[in-house]
Scaffold this active site. Structure first.
Site: not given
Lengths: 247, 247
Positions: A53, A111
């Site tokens: 994003d 992540y």
């Protein structure tokens, strides 16, 4: 055609995410532009392992692309690295067999979400670490994080308008570690839903701040209700660390 | 008047250094502007422990200033921290006796210089770590660094046009440590000359790259000749970590 895999890193601050779009600078567009130049003006399609994003960083995003010639991998890496902007770096380039596909080959991702818990902000990490100086229940938060591990329907942790219908994913590992004045949340799994990690972190921080107990995690997973989860943590704390392919 | 000491951190990237000047945004000017507002429009003089050059960062710069009232230290810290720009943070504020002076009270300073030695650059540390992927003689460089410790005339390591006449300084400690894909040079001493640290680092990197032997350090100290030293390492790798006062 020869297939190449590249591992890339970027500072997401000034990108509208990875994927090319009509408005806004993107990582994919930047790589496409440089490859066009390196390929004598012929368009090269860049495939990423997935999107990140707007504002999210990467230290280990993987892309692949095809070029007509067999090129020296290190020379190609150097050319890509030096011709991309300062906020993109090309860490490695490897020649691959034609069946390698950065997105469709089975892979898992890791992540990291960084939270700066010190009272004052830190100007040197402010673009990469979310300032949240309210953690009073670290152990409870760690207990809560462990409840996320496993195969679950993560509907309660994804954005309401998400288009994917199957929201079952497997999280293989969650680590919550203190590193100096930061807490690092590290998530590994076979895929993550839209905003899933930032929603999980937003919920864990509520627990760390003493607002909720760890069991809240199980309640959200069971109810599959986004309204029960915490706020979406800001994009700038998140970084795609690694994409691991099977074999 | 009540005297306050503040420890401040800043990302030096977008500052023309610490000290107020006619052109360019400075840290001292930013703090002065905010204190003016907090002091009902009456000017407040901000004294720093010393300058930092354009582009140099700080995680532990010390300043002092006087205000007419006794204020709650944490409230004042919070007000300063939130009213300064994102690239300045105020880590602590303490009430001090009138004889505290950030610059004239005897103190020592610790600076860190970060070098990223990996082949590819790192977009997340590029503003704070100098990319220099050529270190082949780490141990020789470490030996060389140790030769800087002690009381020496550092003329060979300061900028040619420096105005200070006495160039004897004492370096109490130099550490050269590997931290993941970086090398950190940490220097402590009772004062440093203009560009001294960046010139020392530039010289050490020449040694690390195998161009010179460690003895070059002793030759430069003995000859007091800037022409023998290496190039000035870039400002963005340098960070003022701590100012320690006696007593």
């Amino acid at each position: 055609m020869t297939r190449y895999k590249a591992i890339i890193a970027y500072d997401g601050t000034d990108f509208a995410g990875f994927q090319i779009q009509d408005n806004g600078r993107t990582v994919q567009e930047e790589l496409t532009r440089v490859l066009l130049r390196l390929n004598s003006g012929l368009a090269v399609k860049v495939h990423g392992s997935g999107r990140t994003d707007s504002g999210v960083h990467a230290l280990g995003q993987v892309v692949h692309f095809d070029l007509p010639q067999v090129r020296d991998a290190e020379k190609l890496r150097f050319a890509l690295d030096t011709q991309t902007a300062d906020d993109i770096d090309v860490l490695s380039v490897d020649l691959m067999s034609d069946d390698f596909h950065s997105r469709f080959n089975t892979h898992s991702k890791t992540y990291q979400y960084r939270v700066n818990t010190s009272r004052a902000k830190n100007p040197l990490t402010r673009r990469f670490s979310y300032h949240f100086p309210k953690i009073i229940a670290f152990d409870e938060m760690k207990t809560a994080a462990a409840l996320l591990v496993g195969r679950h329907d993560f509907s309660g942790f994804t954005a309401a308008g998400a288009t994917v219908t199957d929201k079952v994913r497997t999280i293989t590992q969650v680590d919550v570690v203190r590193v100096k004045d930061e807490i690092h949340f590290v998530f590994s799994g076979n895929g993550f839903l839209y905003k899933q990690i930032r929603n999980m972190v937003g919920t864990l921080l509520k627990i760390g701040a003493g607002k909720w107990r760890a069991e809240r995690i199980s309640e959200i997973l069971l109810a599959e209700n986004r309204d029960l989860a915490g706020p979406t943590a800001p994009a700038h704390g998140l970084c795609l660390m690694e994409v691991r392919y099977e074999d």
